[in-house]
Design a protein around this motif. Structure first.
Motif, PDB file in Angstrom:
ATOM      1  N   ARG A 149      -0.456  32.228 -11.459  1.00 43.99           N
ATOM      2  CA  ARG A 149      -1.479  31.626 -12.312  1.00 43.99           C
ATOM      3  C   ARG A 149      -2.221  32.648 -13.164  1.00 43.99           C
ATOM      4  O   ARG A 149      -2.733  32.328 -14.223  1.00 43.99           O
ATOM      5  N   GLU A 150      -2.329  33.871 -12.684  1.00 44.18           N
ATOM      6  CA  GLU A 150      -3.006  34.936 -13.441  1.00 44.18           C
ATOM      7  C   GLU A 150      -2.349  36.263 -13.115  1.00 44.18           C
ATOM      8  O   GLU A 150      -1.633  36.389 -12.126  1.00 44.18           O
ATOM      9  N   PHE A 151      -2.613  37.226 -13.958  1.00 44.68           N
ATOM     10  CA  PHE A 151      -1.961  38.531 -13.827  1.00 44.68           C
ATOM     11  C   PHE A 151      -2.919  39.557 -13.256  1.00 44.68           C
ATOM     12  O   PHE A 151      -4.117  39.530 -13.534  1.00 44.68           O
ATOM     13  N   ASP A 152      -2.360  40.450 -12.471  1.00 44.85           N
ATOM     14  CA  ASP A 152      -3.120  41.531 -11.863  1.00 44.85           C
ATOM     15  C   ASP A 152      -2.554  42.846 -12.400  1.00 44.85           C
ATOM     16  O   ASP A 152      -1.632  43.421 -11.825  1.00 44.85           O
ATOM     17  N   VAL A 153      -3.077  43.262 -13.540  1.00 48.40           N
ATOM     18  CA  VAL A 153      -2.618  44.492 -14.173  1.00 48.40           C
ATOM     19  C   VAL A 153      -3.815  45.128 -14.876  1.00 48.40           C
ATOM     20  O   VAL A 153      -4.654  44.429 -15.443  1.00 48.40           O
ATOM     21  N   THR A 172     -11.092  34.332 -23.138  1.00 48.77           N
ATOM     22  CA  THR A 172      -9.883  33.518 -22.928  1.00 48.77           C
ATOM     23  C   THR A 172      -9.368  33.644 -21.499  1.00 48.77           C
ATOM     24  O   THR A 172      -8.717  32.719 -20.999  1.00 48.77           O
ATOM     25  N   ARG A 173      -9.691  34.739 -20.853  1.00 51.39           N
ATOM     26  CA  ARG A 173      -9.257  34.925 -19.463  1.00 51.39           C
ATOM     27  C   ARG A 173      -9.944  33.940 -18.518  1.00 51.39           C
ATOM     28  O   ARG A 173      -9.507  33.762 -17.389  1.00 51.39           O
ATOM     29  N   GLU A 174     -11.015  33.315 -18.995  1.00 53.14           N
ATOM     30  CA  GLU A 174     -11.754  32.349 -18.183  1.00 53.14           C
ATOM     31  C   GLU A 174     -11.194  30.933 -18.302  1.00 53.14           C
ATOM     32  O   GLU A 174     -11.611  30.043 -17.574  1.00 53.14           O
ATOM     33  N   ILE A 175     -10.262  30.717 -19.228  1.00 51.12           N
ATOM     34  CA  ILE A 175      -9.660  29.386 -19.380  1.00 51.12           C
ATOM     35  C   ILE A 175      -8.679  29.192 -18.220  1.00 51.12           C
ATOM     36  O   ILE A 175      -7.748  29.973 -18.056  1.00 51.12           O
ATOM     37  N   PRO A 176      -8.903  28.159 -17.419  1.00 53.94           N
ATOM     38  CA  PRO A 176      -8.028  27.970 -16.258  1.00 53.94           C
ATOM     39  C   PRO A 176      -6.568  27.730 -16.640  1.00 53.94           C
ATOM     40  O   PRO A 176      -6.264  27.152 -17.686  1.00 53.94           O
ATOM     41  N   TYR A 177      -5.702  28.169 -15.777  1.00 54.59           N
ATOM     42  CA  TYR A 177      -4.266  27.951 -15.906  1.00 54.59           C
ATOM     43  C   TYR A 177      -4.004  26.470 -16.095  1.00 54.59           C
ATOM     44  O   TYR A 177      -4.563  25.619 -15.405  1.00 54.59           O
ATOM     45  N   GLY A 178      -3.160  26.138 -17.063  1.00 57.17           N
ATOM     46  CA  GLY A 178      -2.787  24.757 -17.305  1.00 57.17           C
ATOM     47  C   GLY A 178      -3.783  23.981 -18.155  1.00 57.17           C
ATOM     48  O   GLY A 178      -3.584  22.806 -18.418  1.00 57.17           O
ATOM     49  N   GLU A 179      -4.859  24.637 -18.579  1.00 60.10           N
ATOM     50  CA  GLU A 179      -5.859  23.982 -19.416  1.00 60.10           C
ATOM     51  C   GLU A 179      -5.930  24.695 -20.763  1.00 60.10           C
ATOM     52  O   GLU A 179      -5.374  25.779 -20.932  1.00 60.10           O
ATOM     53  N   VAL A 180      -6.619  24.070 -21.706  1.00 56.23           N
ATOM     54  CA  VAL A 180      -6.820  24.671 -23.022  1.00 56.23           C
ATOM     55  C   VAL A 180      -8.301  24.614 -23.378  1.00 56.23           C
ATOM     56  O   VAL A 180      -9.058  23.837 -22.796  1.00 56.23           O
ATOM     57  N   ALA A 181      -8.687  25.433 -24.345  1.00 62.15           N
ATOM     58  CA  ALA A 181     -10.039  25.424 -24.907  1.00 62.15           C
ATOM     59  C   ALA A 181      -9.902  25.602 -26.409  1.00 62.15           C
ATOM     60  O   ALA A 181      -8.994  26.295 -26.884  1.00 62.15           O
ATOM     61  N   ALA A 182     -10.795  24.983 -27.142  1.00 59.99           N
ATOM     62  CA  ALA A 182     -10.791  25.109 -28.600  1.00 59.99           C
ATOM     63  C   ALA A 182     -11.363  26.466 -29.012  1.00 59.99           C
ATOM     64  O   ALA A 182     -12.139  27.078 -28.274  1.00 59.99           O
ATOM     65  N   TYR A 183     -10.999  26.896 -30.206  1.00 55.63           N
ATOM     66  CA  TYR A 183     -11.502  28.166 -30.721  1.00 55.63           C
ATOM     67  C   TYR A 183     -13.029  28.215 -30.666  1.00 55.63           C
ATOM     68  O   TYR A 183     -13.614  29.230 -30.287  1.00 55.63           O
ATOM     69  N   MET A 199     -18.179  30.843 -25.418  1.00 57.57           N
ATOM     70  CA  MET A 199     -17.989  31.619 -24.188  1.00 57.57           C
ATOM     71  C   MET A 199     -18.173  33.109 -24.443  1.00 57.57           C
ATOM     72  O   MET A 199     -18.640  33.845 -23.576  1.00 57.57           O
ATOM     73  N   ALA A 200     -17.817  33.542 -25.660  1.00 59.04           N
ATOM     74  CA  ALA A 200     -17.929  34.956 -26.021  1.00 59.04           C
ATOM     75  C   ALA A 200     -19.313  35.305 -26.557  1.00 59.04           C
ATOM     76  O   ALA A 200     -19.574  36.460 -26.885  1.00 59.04           O
ATOM     77  N   GLY A 201     -20.175  34.303 -26.675  1.00 56.42           N
ATOM     78  CA  GLY A 201     -21.553  34.562 -27.057  1.00 56.42           C
ATOM     79  C   GLY A 201     -21.885  34.434 -28.531  1.00 56.42           C
ATOM     80  O   GLY A 201     -22.993  34.760 -28.942  1.00 56.42           O
ATOM     81  N   SER A 227      -0.720  39.417 -25.185  1.00 53.67           N
ATOM     82  CA  SER A 227      -0.303  38.019 -25.086  1.00 53.67           C
ATOM     83  C   SER A 227       0.289  37.736 -23.717  1.00 53.67           C
ATOM     84  O   SER A 227       0.866  38.619 -23.086  1.00 53.67           O
ATOM     85  N   ILE A 228       0.146  36.536 -23.279  1.00 57.93           N
ATOM     86  CA  ILE A 228       0.581  36.014 -21.986  1.00 57.93           C
ATOM     87  C   ILE A 228      -0.343  36.502 -20.877  1.00 57.93           C
ATOM     88  O   ILE A 228      -0.945  35.704 -20.179  1.00 57.93           O
ATOM     89  N   VAL A 229      -0.476  37.824 -20.717  1.00 61.82           N
ATOM     90  CA  VAL A 229      -1.345  38.377 -19.679  1.00 61.82           C
ATOM     91  C   VAL A 229      -2.795  37.967 -19.935  1.00 61.82           C
ATOM     92  O   VAL A 229      -3.510  37.571 -19.019  1.00 61.82           O
ATOM     93  N   VAL A 230      -3.248  38.073 -21.175  1.00 59.82           N
ATOM     94  CA  VAL A 230      -4.523  37.507 -21.608  1.00 59.82           C
ATOM     95  C   VAL A 230      -4.114  36.219 -22.326  1.00 59.82           C
ATOM     96  O   VAL A 230      -3.500  36.269 -23.387  1.00 59.82           O
ATOM     97  N   PRO A 231      -4.412  35.065 -21.744  1.00 52.43           N
ATOM     98  CA  PRO A 231      -3.775  33.814 -22.154  1.00 52.43           C
ATOM     99  C   PRO A 231      -4.286  33.209 -23.469  1.00 52.43           C
ATOM    100  O   PRO A 231      -4.827  32.097 -23.493  1.00 52.43           O
ATOM    101  N   VAL A 232      -4.056  33.894 -24.556  1.00 54.93           N
ATOM    102  CA  VAL A 232      -4.472  33.375 -25.858  1.00 54.93           C
ATOM    103  C   VAL A 232      -3.711  32.103 -26.221  1.00 54.93           C
ATOM    104  O   VAL A 232      -4.171  31.337 -27.079  1.00 54.93           O
TER     105      VAL A 232
END
Length: 177
Positions: free
Chosen positions: A73-77, A95-106, A112-114, A132-137
């Protein structure tokens, strides 16, 4: 002096070049233009040609395999953020706070970024992500729910979103009621 290495990964979305400075990922390139082009780009950015060495990337390769199998579900690197500064970094970290399998609008990611009115800047940050992928943009979508271009390869974004939603659906079906 830092050691710069690269590892090639052949995934379901095409060839990927993983570049590390010491043990931190500095760039993950989905190499639509080919591995050699991606290697030349990172060499120019870093000022050094990465040594081909699967060692530093071995753990991430295993994690990518697990992700594409629907088991991660998430990467450990560790990430080397040298190419990312200011709001771009804040947006990517959000974007790392968006749960796996979900989306958020720009716009949601901007909040979220303030910086609530920075939806376009979030789009720019996602397009420029070196992780990309590791940080789920890929989990960031337009306000109307459409997925957008994803670096000119919307089919890759759709694949990643479908992969995650299928894994979540499969998991919910296997849970006892």
């Amino acid at each position: 002096m830092n050691r710069v290495t690269s590892t090639e990964y052949d995934g379901p979305i095409g060839p990927v070049l993983l570049t590390f400075v010491d043990d931190a990922l500095v760039r993950l390139d989905v190499a639509h233009g080919g591995i050699e082009r991606a290697r030349a780009d990172i060499s120019q950015r870093l000022g050094v040609v990465p040594d081909p060495d699967p060692g530093p990337g071995a753990d991430l390769v295993a994690q990518l395999d697990e992700y594409f199998d629907g088991r991660r579900r998430e990467f450990d690197v560790d990430l080397d953020w040298r190419f990312v500064r200011g709001f771009t970094r804040a947006a990517l970290e959000a974007t790392r706070e968006i749960p796996y399998g979900e989306v958020a609008a720009y716009g949601e990611v901007a909040m979220m970024a303030g910086v609530a009115r920075a939806a376009r800047a979030v789009g720019t940050a996602c397009a420029a992500s070196p992780f990309s992928i590791v940080v789920p943009v890929h989990r960031v979508v337009r306000a109307d729910g459409s997925i957008g271009e994803y670096g000119g390869h919307p089919e890759v974004k759709q694949y990643l979103l479908s992969l995650e939603s299928a894994a979540v659906a499969s998991e919910s079906l296997s849970e006892p009621v």
